[in-house]
Design a protein around this motif. Structure first.
Motif, PDB file in Angstrom:
ATOM      1  N   MET A   1       0.838  -1.205   0.000  1.00 44.51           N
ATOM      2  CA  MET A   1       0.000   0.000   0.000  1.00 44.51           C
ATOM      3  C   MET A   1       0.874   1.256   0.000  1.00 44.51           C
ATOM      4  N   LYS A   2       1.950   1.247   0.766  1.00 46.46           N
ATOM      5  CA  LYS A   2       2.855   2.395   0.782  1.00 46.46           C
ATOM      6  C   LYS A   2       3.518   2.571  -0.575  1.00 46.46           C
ATOM      7  N   PHE A   3       3.912   1.468  -1.194  1.00 49.53           N
ATOM      8  CA  PHE A   3       4.550   1.527  -2.504  1.00 49.53           C
ATOM      9  C   PHE A   3       3.575   2.050  -3.551  1.00 49.53           C
ATOM     10  N   ALA A   4       2.344   1.543  -3.543  1.00 48.51           N
ATOM     11  CA  ALA A   4       1.346   1.953  -4.528  1.00 48.51           C
ATOM     12  C   ALA A   4       0.914   3.397  -4.313  1.00 48.51           C
ATOM     13  N   GLY A   5       0.936   3.851  -3.053  1.00 47.91           N
ATOM     14  CA  GLY A   5       0.492   5.206  -2.744  1.00 47.91           C
ATOM     15  C   GLY A   5       1.605   6.230  -2.800  1.00 47.91           C
ATOM     16  N   GLY A   6       2.781   5.872  -3.208  1.00 48.76           N
ATOM     17  CA  GLY A   6       3.874   6.834  -3.299  1.00 48.76           C
ATOM     18  C   GLY A   6       4.886   6.685  -2.198  1.00 48.76           C
TER      19      GLY A   6
END
Length: 158
Positions: A140-145
């Motif tokens: 989620m952190k990777f996908a959200g920036g």
């Protein structure tokens, strides 16, 4: 008569093998600590993927087993009890963390020894802990920036 004697011997042999398998399973599961071990405790924020019987490793070598997991109602942390081999003495400033064998691999508990001269006593607590990192949270952190929007400085628009 010989037929009955053969049945009794065969039954006793099967019963002995069954008892042997049961003892092997109980000892291997980590529910019973070995006599040549001592217990330590640690408190984790999250023990996701860890259960009773999970390996405790130091430098990739199994040196213990997780023997109990309980929820501490005061801190809402998971308290883990581990059984360590007696020949492995850990300094009081050691670290314990939950690691993964790979992206889709299993979970184990890793011990990183500190540099202190005093050793943990049986029943002691490892205070420096790092809980499990959730793969979903990382994705989620990777996908959200990867950043926290609240921590970024605001820029004024004219």
């Amino acid at each position: 008569m010989a037929y009955e004697r053969a049945e009794i011997v065969a039954g006793a042999a099967i019963l002995a093998v069954a008892v042997g398998f049961a003892l092997y399973a109980v000892r291997g599961s980590g529910m019973v600590s070995a006599p040549d071990s001592y217990s330590l405790t640690a408190s984790f924020r999250s023990v996701e993927g860890v259960s009773v019987g999970t390996d405790v490793r130091l430098a990739g070598v199994k040196v213990g087993t997780v023997t109990a997991l309980t929820l501490n109602p005061q801190t809402y942390f998971a308290d883990a009890t581990i059984s360590m081999r007696k020949d492995v003495a850990l300094p009081t400033d050691s670290t314990i963390l939950i690691s993964s064998e790979g992206l889709l691999g299993g979970t184990f508990v890793e011990v990183q020894p500190g540099g202190g001269e005093e050793m943990l006593e049986p029943g002691g607590e490892i205070e420096d802990t790092q809980g499990a990192v959730s793969l979903i949270t990382l994705l989620m952190k990777f996908a959200g920036g990867g950043g926290d929007k609240a921590a970024e400085p605001e820029t004024a628009t004219p």
